[in-house]
Design an enzyme around this catalytic site. Structure first.
Site, mmCIF file in Angstrom:
data_model
loop_
_atom_site.group_PDB
_atom_site.id
_atom_site.type_symbol
_atom_site.label_atom_id
_atom_site.label_comp_id
_atom_site.label_asym_id
_atom_site.label_seq_id
_atom_site.Cartn_x
_atom_site.Cartn_y
_atom_site.Cartn_z
ATOM 1 N N LYS A 44 44.258 36.352 48.401
ATOM 2 C CA LYS A 44 44.852 37.368 47.523
ATOM 3 C C LYS A 44 44.022 38.647 47.549
ATOM 4 O O LYS A 44 44.555 39.746 47.668
ATOM 5 C CB LYS A 44 44.929 36.819 46.094
ATOM 6 C CG LYS A 44 45.085 37.865 45.020
ATOM 7 C CD LYS A 44 45.063 37.280 43.636
ATOM 8 C CE LYS A 44 43.722 37.204 42.961
ATOM 9 N NZ LYS A 44 43.170 38.457 42.442
ATOM 10 N N ASN A 45 42.701 38.493 47.441
ATOM 11 C CA ASN A 45 41.850 39.686 47.332
ATOM 12 C C ASN A 45 41.731 40.451 48.646
ATOM 13 O O ASN A 45 41.310 41.611 48.645
ATOM 14 C CB ASN A 45 40.457 39.319 46.806
ATOM 15 C CG ASN A 45 40.486 39.027 45.311
ATOM 16 O OD1 ASN A 45 41.526 39.173 44.675
ATOM 17 N ND2 ASN A 45 39.370 38.603 44.766
ATOM 18 N N CYS A 95 41.825 40.752 34.567
ATOM 19 C CA CYS A 95 41.186 39.716 33.749
ATOM 20 C C CYS A 95 40.305 40.356 32.679
ATOM 21 O O CYS A 95 39.711 41.407 32.901
ATOM 22 C CB CYS A 95 40.310 38.838 34.626
ATOM 23 S SG CYS A 95 41.241 37.808 35.757
ATOM 24 N N ARG A 104 34.809 46.678 33.280
ATOM 25 C CA ARG A 104 35.396 46.967 34.583
ATOM 26 C C ARG A 104 35.919 48.396 34.714
ATOM 27 O O ARG A 104 37.117 48.630 34.908
ATOM 28 C CB ARG A 104 36.502 45.958 34.906
ATOM 29 C CG ARG A 104 35.994 44.553 34.888
ATOM 30 C CD ARG A 104 37.023 43.575 35.342
ATOM 31 N NE ARG A 104 36.992 43.363 36.787
ATOM 32 C CZ ARG A 104 37.792 42.541 37.424
ATOM 33 N NH1 ARG A 104 38.709 41.881 36.781
ATOM 34 N NH2 ARG A 104 37.707 42.387 38.723
ATOM 35 N N LYS A 136 26.200 51.505 42.897
ATOM 36 C CA LYS A 136 26.235 50.072 42.605
ATOM 37 C C LYS A 136 27.188 49.459 43.631
ATOM 38 O O LYS A 136 28.154 50.124 44.026
ATOM 39 C CB LYS A 136 26.801 49.921 41.188
ATOM 40 C CG LYS A 136 26.925 48.525 40.691
ATOM 41 C CD LYS A 136 27.390 48.554 39.238
ATOM 42 C CE LYS A 136 27.376 47.149 38.670
ATOM 43 N NZ LYS A 136 27.860 47.112 37.307
ATOM 44 N N ASP A 162 33.357 34.863 41.434
ATOM 45 C CA ASP A 162 34.678 34.230 41.350
ATOM 46 C C ASP A 162 34.615 32.704 41.469
ATOM 47 O O ASP A 162 35.643 32.036 41.348
ATOM 48 C CB ASP A 162 35.613 34.793 42.431
ATOM 49 C CG ASP A 162 36.140 36.176 42.061
ATOM 50 O OD1 ASP A 162 35.871 36.631 40.931
ATOM 51 O OD2 ASP A 162 36.816 36.800 42.902
ATOM 52 N N ARG A 164 48.657 34.165 38.750
ATOM 53 C CA ARG A 164 48.295 35.453 39.374
ATOM 54 C C ARG A 164 47.569 35.237 40.692
ATOM 55 O O ARG A 164 47.608 36.094 41.569
ATOM 56 C CB ARG A 164 47.368 36.252 38.445
ATOM 57 C CG ARG A 164 48.052 36.887 37.277
ATOM 58 C CD ARG A 164 47.076 37.769 36.513
ATOM 59 N NE ARG A 164 46.241 38.513 37.428
ATOM 60 C CZ ARG A 164 44.951 38.814 37.226
ATOM 61 N NH1 ARG A 164 44.362 38.436 36.120
ATOM 62 N NH2 ARG A 164 44.279 39.493 38.109
HETATM 63 C C1 UD1 Z 1 36.770 42.367 43.095
HETATM 64 C C2 UD1 Z 1 37.641 41.130 43.092
HETATM 65 C C3 UD1 Z 1 37.213 40.188 41.976
HETATM 66 C C4 UD1 Z 1 35.731 39.876 42.089
HETATM 67 C C5 UD1 Z 1 34.909 41.157 42.191
HETATM 68 C C6 UD1 Z 1 33.431 40.892 42.458
HETATM 69 C C7 UD1 Z 1 39.749 41.973 43.914
HETATM 70 C C8 UD1 Z 1 41.157 42.295 43.617
HETATM 71 N N1 UD1 Z 1 39.019 41.531 42.890
HETATM 72 O O1 UD1 Z 1 36.976 43.021 41.850
HETATM 73 O O2 UD1 Z 1 37.977 38.994 42.084
HETATM 74 O O3 UD1 Z 1 35.323 39.148 40.943
HETATM 75 O O4 UD1 Z 1 35.402 41.984 43.254
HETATM 76 O O5 UD1 Z 1 33.284 40.176 43.626
HETATM 77 O O6 UD1 Z 1 39.296 42.062 45.040
HETATM 78 N N2 UD1 Z 1 32.121 48.615 38.490
HETATM 79 C C9 UD1 Z 1 31.803 49.783 37.843
HETATM 80 N N3 UD1 Z 1 32.513 50.913 38.165
HETATM 81 C C10 UD1 Z 1 33.504 50.917 39.115
HETATM 82 C C11 UD1 Z 1 33.797 49.722 39.775
HETATM 83 C C12 UD1 Z 1 33.091 48.572 39.446
HETATM 84 O O7 UD1 Z 1 30.918 49.816 36.982
HETATM 85 O O8 UD1 Z 1 34.108 51.959 39.359
HETATM 86 C C13 UD1 Z 1 31.374 47.387 38.154
HETATM 87 C C14 UD1 Z 1 32.257 46.280 37.582
HETATM 88 O O9 UD1 Z 1 32.481 46.426 36.206
HETATM 89 C C15 UD1 Z 1 31.440 45.039 37.930
HETATM 90 C C16 UD1 Z 1 30.813 45.403 39.263
HETATM 91 O O10 UD1 Z 1 30.850 46.839 39.356
HETATM 92 O O11 UD1 Z 1 30.428 44.852 36.966
HETATM 93 C C17 UD1 Z 1 31.485 44.834 40.489
HETATM 94 O O12 UD1 Z 1 32.873 45.110 40.415
HETATM 95 P P1 UD1 Z 1 33.769 45.279 41.719
HETATM 96 O O13 UD1 Z 1 33.007 44.742 42.900
HETATM 97 O O14 UD1 Z 1 34.270 46.658 41.783
HETATM 98 O O15 UD1 Z 1 34.950 44.288 41.381
HETATM 99 P P2 UD1 Z 1 36.498 44.518 41.646
HETATM 100 O O16 UD1 Z 1 36.703 45.278 42.903
HETATM 101 O O17 UD1 Z 1 37.131 44.970 40.393
#
Ligand code: UD1
Length: 418
Positions: free
Chosen positions: A22-23, A116, A121, A161, A305, A397
């Site tokens: 999915k991801n 979620c 996030r 980050k 995850d 989902r």
């Molecule tokens: C993706 C995955 C999710 C997985 C996560 C971490 C998808 C659809 N989802 O989520 O299943 O748990 O990677 O492997 O692929 N952050 C910020 N600012 C931003 C973006 C992220 O502070 O603009 C923070 C987030 O709150 C979190 C961390 O960075 O603490 C990592 O998030 P991120 O890797 O971006 O996760 P997703 O892409 O949302």
């Protein structure tokens, strides 16, 4: 309201075919906004998030045919740059359309995402990249409203980050442009590389110059392509735990060994044995598990995850285990529900201390997010008596045919519509 009902204690047998990821599929679907010609995707998991992304793309000017796990995506003449709240609210990945919309149409209005409830996030890193690239972004009434100002011809961007989604936004925005973009400190999750490989198959010029650095030279056009989505490594990890927790030897098919090395390594430290019986099949030998101390970190570390699923196993593993959640600040929502089933877990900030108990007991529980939901299913498979899981739409989902796959292996599990 649909519920899952499980009678714990059944052994599992046979094999499970792992679905497409999915991801990986979500950003690849967003990437089709960059391509006018027909795109065919194989091994697409038909889960709710994918169907939501399909509806979102249709609202933005695509026509999409679904035939089993194959999607045929064509472009309509009329394009739209407005991603509505209704279509983005349930799924954080909706934000991924912003990069391609801006690359194609120079403007976008995209609802701030949902998904979620596992932490704040934010999307600040996505937007920081876009503003450094030369777009103006404003948050107005819950929407990110962006438009082209003056685009940079050359940009070297360092992610403050590691973020999977922000890395994907930067890639999606950069490959169809008149610019050269260097991205540093990128996420190197396999799903990011599946997106890159898909874009390369459509004619993008993306090179990995070192472990966490990419160089993207924009091209004028991306052409139609046919692509096979990678297997879902988190689904594979989830069924590994199902096998171990039920003390059953099962085989997983359609896996990609390299992607699950990190999960296997942790479980091997926990005393479990594995055997690859072919390039894409893995047999699990559930020895008596040992306690573990792990921390969730970006790939190639142990994935956040898989944290909830591992926790289910550790609740029944003799001794003291510890899980530190280092990616999301609010990802222990399943703990209260596991405690209702008899687990001994103590939370201190982002650390969970788990003391193994002899057995769990079935209870009525509530699914709170995607992975938390599946950890309750895993616990239910071994709990004494009946477990009833409410709010299963979270599970729908992200897991294709979870109940059917487990049932085929002998689990006493069903969905009811009550
Ligand atoms: C993706 C995955 C999710 C997985 C996560 C971490 C998808 C659809 N989802 O989520 O299943 O748990 O990677 O492997 O692929 N952050 C910020 N600012 C931003 C973006 C992220 O502070 O603009 C923070 C987030 O709150 C979190 C961390 O960075 O603490 C990592 O998030 P991120 O890797 O971006 O996760 P997703 O892409 O949302």
């Amino acid at each position: 309201m649909k519920k899952i009902i499980i009678k714990g204690g059944a052994k599992l047998h046979g094999s499970i075919n792992i679905s497409g990821s999915k991801n990986a599929c979500l950003p690849i679907l967003a990437a089709t906004l960059l391509i006018e010609e027909k795109v065919t995707l194989h091994n697409v998991p038909l889960v709710r998030d994918i169907l939501t992304m399909v509806s979102l793309l249709e609202s933005l000017g695509k026509s999409i045919k679904i035939k089993k796990n194959i999607l045929e995506i064509k472009s309509q003449k009329k394009k739209n740059f407005f991603a509505k709240y209704d279509l983005v609210k349930t799924m954080r990945a909706g934000i991924l359309v912003i990069g391609p919309l801006l690359a194609k149409l120079n403007k976008a209005k995209v609802s701030l995402p949902g998904g979620c409830a596992i932490g704040a996030r934010p999307v600040d890193i996505h937007l920081d990249f876009l503003s450094k690239k030369g777009y103006q972004n404003k948050i107005i009434n819950g929407y990110v409203v962006s438009k082209k100002k003056k685009l940079r011809k050359q940009l070297s961007y360092l992610f403050k980050k590691i973020s999977v989604g922000a890395t994907e936004t930067a890639i999606l925005n950069s490959c169809l442009s008149n610019s050269e973009v260097r991205l540093k400190n990128i996420a190197i999750e396999p799903e990011v590389f599946d997106l890159i490989n898909f874009l390369i198959s459509a004619g993008a010029n993306i090179k990995s110059t070192s472990k966490r650095t990419l160089l993207i030279k924009g091209v004028n056009n991306l052409q139609g392509t046919e692509y096979n989505i990678m297997p879902d490594r988190i689904e594979a990890g989830t069924y590994m735990i199902a096998s171990i927790i039920t003390k059953s030897k099962i085989i997983l098919n359609n896996i990609f060994p390299d992607h699950i090395k990190n999960i296997i390594k942790v479980l091997k430290n926990g005393g479990i044995k594995f055997k690859f019986i072919s390039d894409s099949s893995l047999k699990i030998f559930p020895n008596k598990p040992k306690p573990l101390k792990i921390k969730t970190v970006p790939y190639p570390g142990f994935p956040t995850d898989m944290q909830a699923q591992l926790m289910s196993l550790l609740t029944l593993t003799k001794g003291s285990s510890e899980i530190t959640e280092d990616i999301f600040e609010n990802r222990f929502l399943h703990v209260l529900e596991l405690q209702r089933m008899g687990a001994t877990i103590e939370i201190q900030n982002n650390k969970a201390k788990i003391t193994g108990v002899e057995s769990l007991s079935g209870a009525e529980v509530m699914a709170t997010d995607l992975r938390a939901s599946v950890c309750l299913v895993l616990a239910g498979l071994v709990a004494k008596g009946e477990t009833v899981i409410n709010r299963i739409y979270h599970l729908e989902r992200g897991y294709e045919n979870l109940v059917g796959k487990l049932k085929k292996c002998g689990a006493k599990i069903k969905i009811i519509d009550a």
